[in-house]
Design a protein around this motif. Structure first.
Motif, PDB file in Angstrom:
ATOM      1  N   ILE A 360     -10.142  -4.111  -4.399  1.00  0.00           N
ATOM      2  CA  ILE A 360      -9.847  -4.881  -5.610  1.00  0.00           C
ATOM      3  C   ILE A 360      -8.473  -4.518  -6.163  1.00  0.00           C
ATOM      4  N   PHE A 361      -8.163  -3.223  -6.209  1.00  0.00           N
ATOM      5  CA  PHE A 361      -6.897  -2.757  -6.772  1.00  0.00           C
ATOM      6  C   PHE A 361      -5.712  -3.060  -5.855  1.00  0.00           C
ATOM      7  N   HIS A 362      -5.943  -2.855  -4.551  1.00  0.00           N
ATOM      8  CA  HIS A 362      -4.856  -2.973  -3.571  1.00  0.00           C
ATOM      9  C   HIS A 362      -5.348  -3.749  -2.351  1.00  0.00           C
ATOM     10  N   PRO A 363      -5.594  -5.025  -2.476  1.00  0.00           N
ATOM     11  CA  PRO A 363      -6.153  -5.796  -1.353  1.00  0.00           C
ATOM     12  C   PRO A 363      -5.307  -5.741  -0.091  1.00  0.00           C
ATOM     13  N   ASN A 364      -4.030  -5.484  -0.233  1.00  0.00           N
ATOM     14  CA  ASN A 364      -3.160  -5.403   0.948  1.00  0.00           C
ATOM     15  C   ASN A 364      -3.443  -4.173   1.803  1.00  0.00           C
ATOM     16  N   LEU A 365      -4.084  -3.155   1.203  1.00  0.00           N
ATOM     17  CA  LEU A 365      -4.393  -1.943   1.951  1.00  0.00           C
ATOM     18  C   LEU A 365      -5.626  -2.108   2.833  1.00  0.00           C
ATOM     19  N   LEU A 366      -6.499  -3.032   2.466  1.00  0.00           N
ATOM     20  CA  LEU A 366      -7.709  -3.304   3.250  1.00  0.00           C
ATOM     21  C   LEU A 366      -7.826  -4.813   3.461  1.00  0.00           C
ATOM     22  N   PRO A 367      -6.904  -5.398   4.206  1.00  0.00           N
ATOM     23  CA  PRO A 367      -6.830  -6.855   4.322  1.00  0.00           C
ATOM     24  C   PRO A 367      -8.038  -7.511   4.972  1.00  0.00           C
ATOM     25  N   ASP A 368      -8.785  -6.764   5.776  1.00  0.00           N
ATOM     26  CA  ASP A 368      -9.928  -7.345   6.486  1.00  0.00           C
ATOM     27  C   ASP A 368     -11.268  -6.995   5.850  1.00  0.00           C
ATOM     28  N   PHE A 369     -11.219  -6.446   4.638  1.00  0.00           N
ATOM     29  CA  PHE A 369     -12.460  -6.019   3.971  1.00  0.00           C
ATOM     30  C   PHE A 369     -12.675  -6.778   2.671  1.00  0.00           C
ATOM     31  N   SER A 370     -13.897  -7.263   2.472  1.00  0.00           N
ATOM     32  CA  SER A 370     -14.275  -7.910   1.208  1.00  0.00           C
ATOM     33  C   SER A 370     -15.209  -6.974   0.460  1.00  0.00           C
ATOM     34  N   PRO A 371     -15.018  -6.812  -0.860  1.00  0.00           N
ATOM     35  CA  PRO A 371     -15.864  -5.894  -1.621  1.00  0.00           C
ATOM     36  C   PRO A 371     -17.356  -6.138  -1.386  1.00  0.00           C
ATOM     37  N   LYS A 372     -18.091  -5.074  -1.252  1.00  0.00           N
ATOM     38  CA  LYS A 372     -19.516  -5.141  -0.979  1.00  0.00           C
ATOM     39  C   LYS A 372     -20.341  -5.378  -2.241  1.00  0.00           C
ATOM     40  N   TYR A 373     -19.922  -4.781  -3.339  1.00  0.00           N
ATOM     41  CA  TYR A 373     -20.714  -4.819  -4.565  1.00  0.00           C
ATOM     42  C   TYR A 373     -20.152  -5.759  -5.640  1.00  0.00           C
TER      43      TYR A 373
END
Length: 379
Positions: A360-373
């Motif tokens: 959520i804070f840095h979406p560019n750091l985890l580009p292939d991950f969508s928040p789980k909760y």
């Protein structure tokens, strides 16, 4: 115990850290000291493992001590005042009051030991709800009104319950069944709270597996935290909403504040030294966080939308995340804990919460991950 009740326990715990349950016994507080948990000590003594629980306000005085003999035939048991001895046979039948602890037992492969639950109406785990429906697991009533006859019939060897200031466990204590008071919610370090799975491991008779789970959690958490350190910008993060006219804001040295910091967020109260929560009026929060980039809200059974927040209090619209809610890098995010297992999983796996926060804070750091909760709030 429901996720909602666990939220209340955590809020009470962080507000009143330093309080505890049980008899206090002076001990060698350095013996068995763990890597992160401040309020738990575990060490070997002969053919037994000893676990001592401490108050966050006094690390020299234990409030509960549990002795876990290696077998039912272990003949030499350490002599300790007020210690509770828990032989393996006792731990084959458990009563549990929290889905948090039931989830940990499940992960350790020991959920079959749960024969009875308290506050059964709040459990959402299929294994528990279906077990109750099939008559394999007993509904033992509530913490305030336990059904004595059912508990005696189920014959649990121990009862696992969360410890928090103001709790009234007198009705359960009168049953004469050993009670294990879990105190992990008083830990303000995310990995400190997670390390309490080692006590669940002793209860489940799977200590090595618990150690392995924690080692994996620690590795993942540290790696994610290091990843967040590389972010070029720290978004300002506001949390939760008011309740009955008061905004319970996590202190600057609290569990919530540390999680935000480790995820590369800028917490408005980061310079505050409290490990508990601050009860603030709306005006104080607005003055400190009106320019926040992001707003995280956890609820139970509520569909949070911008219109919902506006109806709750028109003044919420004064915060920048409400004004900029459509901005893909800003806005409001919510977790409905009646639908997602945030409070079931994250106490012993803070790396899962941290990953959501970083996404959520840095979406560019985890580009292939969508928040789980968490999901982003819509109009």
């Amino acid at each position: 115990m429901t996720r909602y009740l666990y939220i209340l326990i955590v809020l009470i715990a962080v507000t009143l850290q330093g309080c505890g349950k049980g008899n206090t016994v002076a001990t060698d507080s350095q013996k068995g000291k763990l890597s992160y948990a401040r309020n738990l000590r575990i060490y070997r003594d002969g053919n037994c493992t000893v676990a001592s629980i401490y108050n966050s306000g006094d690390s020299t005085v234990s409030i509960s001590t549990y002795i876990f003999p290696d077998s039912d035939t272990t003949s030499v048991i350490p002599s300790m005042a007020d210690a509770v001895v828990l032989h393996p046979s006792k731990l084959s039948r458990l009563m549990v009051y929290s889905t948090v602890h039931a989830s940990a037992l499940k992960e350790l492969g020991a959920l079959d030991a749960v024969k009875i639950v308290g506050d059964a109406q709040y459990f959402s785990m299929p294994e528990i709800t279906q077990g109750i429906a099939a008559g394999k697991i007993t509904d033992g009533g509530t913490q305030q009104a336990p059904v004595k006859e059912r508990i005696i019939k189920a014959a649990p060897g121990a009862i696992i319950i969360s410890n928090y200031e103001g709790m009234d466990a007198s009705a359960i204590e009168r049953l004469g069944i050993p009670i294990i008071y879990m105190n992990e919610s008083q830990e303000n370090d995310p990995l400190g709270r997670a390390e309490w799975i080692k006590l669940i491991g002793l209860i489940a008779r799977h200590s090595q597996k618990a150690d392995s789970i924690f080692a994996s959690t620690q590795k993942n958490y540290v790696a994610l935290s290091d990843l967040a350190k590389g972010a070029s910008h720290k978004p300002k993060v506001l949390c939760e909403t008011m309740y009955q006219g008061v905004w319970n804001v996590a202190g600057g040295d609290s569990y919530a504040a540390r999680l935000i910091a480790d995820a590369g967020g800028d917490y408005p109260w980061k310079d505050d030294s409290h490990t508990g929560s601050l009860q603030l009026p709306f005006e104080s929060v607005l003055a400190k966080a009106s320019d926040a980039d992001l707003w995280l809200i956890r609820v139970f059974g509520v569909n949070v939308t911008l219109d919902y927040l506006r109806k709750q209090d028109e003044r919420y619209m004064l915060f920048a995340p409400a004004i900029n809610f459509s901005d893909k890098n800003k806005g409001i995010w919510t977790a409905d804990t009646s639908k997602v297992p945030f409070f079931d999983e994250t106490p012993f796996h803070p790396d899962l919460a941290l990953k959501d926060y970083i996404a959520i804070f840095h979406p560019n750091l985890l580009p292939d991950f969508s928040p789980k909760y968490f999901t982003k709030v819509s109009q």
